[in-house]
Design an enzyme around this catalytic site. Structure first.
Site, PDB file in Angstrom:
ATOM      1  N   MET A  70       0.728  -1.288   0.033  1.00 57.05           N
ATOM      2  CA  MET A  70      -0.042   0.102   0.078  1.00 57.05           C
ATOM      3  C   MET A  70       0.874   1.234   0.039  1.00 57.05           C
ATOM      4  SD  MET A  70      -3.313  -0.940   2.114  1.00 57.05           S
ATOM      5  CE  MET A  70      -2.622  -1.338   3.759  1.00 57.05           C
ATOM      6  N   CYS A  95     -12.931   7.258  -8.094  1.00 60.15           N
ATOM      7  CA  CYS A  95     -12.838   8.547  -7.696  1.00 60.15           C
ATOM      8  C   CYS A  95     -13.657   8.914  -6.227  1.00 60.15           C
ATOM      9  CB  CYS A  95     -13.183   9.536  -8.670  1.00 60.15           C
ATOM     10  SG  CYS A  95     -14.893   9.485  -9.059  1.00 60.15           S
TER      11      CYS A  95
END
Ligand code: NAD
Length: 362
Positions: free
Chosen positions: A66, A299
């Site tokens: 990550m 998004c």
């Protein structure tokens, strides 16, 4: 039909194990963590630097699964980025995928390069193969204060994840097996030093935050009483977005045709022209993201916006473009690793029921 689909799915959602945000159809690879990190940095930029990281130095540790999204998320926000990572292969992976621009094993060179870029408003990233403690100590010694400071070493795991200051990678691998207790105690000691350095830089003016890796708690256990003097990223930067009803919204082109996503990108830019961060994200994403799995986009949209987008996609499909239906889903809770069950759904439903589900759930 719509209502029964919604009700049925809500029932499924409650039965699903959390963490399945990226399950089945809607797996989008590293675009999801990249976008989440982009939003975190964008919100930090809005709160501290009038909306952009241009001319700002972002410093962190750890470029793993990550954490490796950080360099690109920072440069997409216009910033200069400097990270320490112990594992050269992890850095190389981010160079290969163009998430990171440069690698070195020389800390002074890394700092000099980052400062040169920062002075010239150059949005580039450099990773130094080093322990984060050595990088922070050098920044303190040279009186260089990052504008934004965080960390994504795997501090949640003091045995397998975090690498203590005194050890090389191969020494770590050996000690982990031979004397795990000693390893853990060295890890705790290092995490104490690590957080003390972060606190020093915070006192000098760095906007400092924890990125959900439990580093502050470990440091506190190691005796750093004021380890929680800097906030976690959720209360600092994510919660304010949730308070406005903003959250992740992703969709995938079941056709497998990347042009479908470009069509939906266009729709998003037309629908929300006032959202500068969204426009920056979509434009950069088109240039920098290689699709993994189905062509897809993610998004963050606000309250009411997810519905607007879903309905606009419905129109797009009804009018014969894109080539085939996309599936969309909105997620009400940010997918926090090992966090609470989220409302991530849908993998067990056939595509026909999936279509534009996000618009219905808003
Ligand atoms: P990872 O294990 O894939 O990567 C961690 C990296 O840190 C590794 O590459 C390792 O070599 C490096 N590292 C370890 N100790 C180091 C040290 N002392 N100096 C320099 N580098 C060091 O983990 P990941 O998936 O990238 O996640 C990182 C951490 O961030 C985890 O603890 C994760 O839970 C946390 N995180 C949380 C959230 C959230 O939403 N809560 C989001 C992103 C990351």
């Amino acid at each position: 039909e719509i209502a029964s689909c919604l009700v049925g799915s809500e029932m499924c959602i409650r039965d699903r194990y959390g963490q399945m945000t990226a399950g089945s159809w809607i797996y989008i690879g590293s675009q999801g963590i990249l976008q989440g990190t982009f939003e975190t940095f964008a919100e930090a930029a809005r709160q501290h630097f009038s909306g952009t990281l241009e001319g700002k130095l972002v410093v962190t540790g750890g470029l793993g699964g990550m954490g490796g999204a950080q360099p690109l998320a920072a440069t997409m926000n216009g910033g200069t980025f400097l990270a320490a990572e112990m594992d050269e292969e992890r850095i190389q992976k981010r160079l290969d995928t163009k998430y990171c621009d440069e690698m070195t094993d020389n800390i002074d060179y890394a700092i000099d390069t980052a400062l040169k870029w920062k002075e010239n408003n150059i949005a580039k990233s450099i990773a130094v193969k080093a322990n984060i403690i050595d990088l922070l100590a050098k920044l303190i010694e040279r009186n260089v204060t990052p504008d934004l400071l965080t960390d994504q070493t795997s501090a949640h795991d003091p045995l397998i994840g975090y690498i203590p200051h005194e050890l090389t990678n191969s020494e770590s691998d050996k000690l982990r097996v031979e004397d795990p207790e000693k390893y853990i105690s060295l890890s705790y000691e290092s995490m104490g030093t690590h957080v003390k350095h972060m606190l020093t830089l915070k006192d000098r003016g760095s906007h400092t935050f924890d990125y959900g890796n439990n580093l502050r708690e470990r440091a506190k256990e190691a005796g750093v009483e004021n380890a929680f003097d800097f906030p976690g990223f959720v209360p600092a930067y994510i919660r304010p977005l949730f308070c406005e009803g903003k959250g992740p919204f992703r969709w995938a082109a079941l056709s497998g045709d990347p042009n479908d996503i470009l069509e939906t990108d266009k729709v998003m830019l037309e629908l929300f022209p006032e959202d500068k961060a969204l426009a920056k994200w979509i434009n950069m994403a088109q240039k920098r993201i290689s699709f993994q799995g189905l062509p897809a986009r993610i998004c963050w949209l606000g309250y009411g916006e997810r519905k607007k987008a879903g309905l606009a996609f419905n129109e797009l499909v009804k009018n014969g473009s894109p080539a085939s239906p996309s599936s969309a889903l909105s997620i009400r809770v940010f997918p926090v690793p090992a966090g609470p069950t989220n409302n991530a759904p849908l993998g067990i439903l056939p595509p026909s029921l999936l279509n534009f589900f996000g618009s219905l759930r808003n």
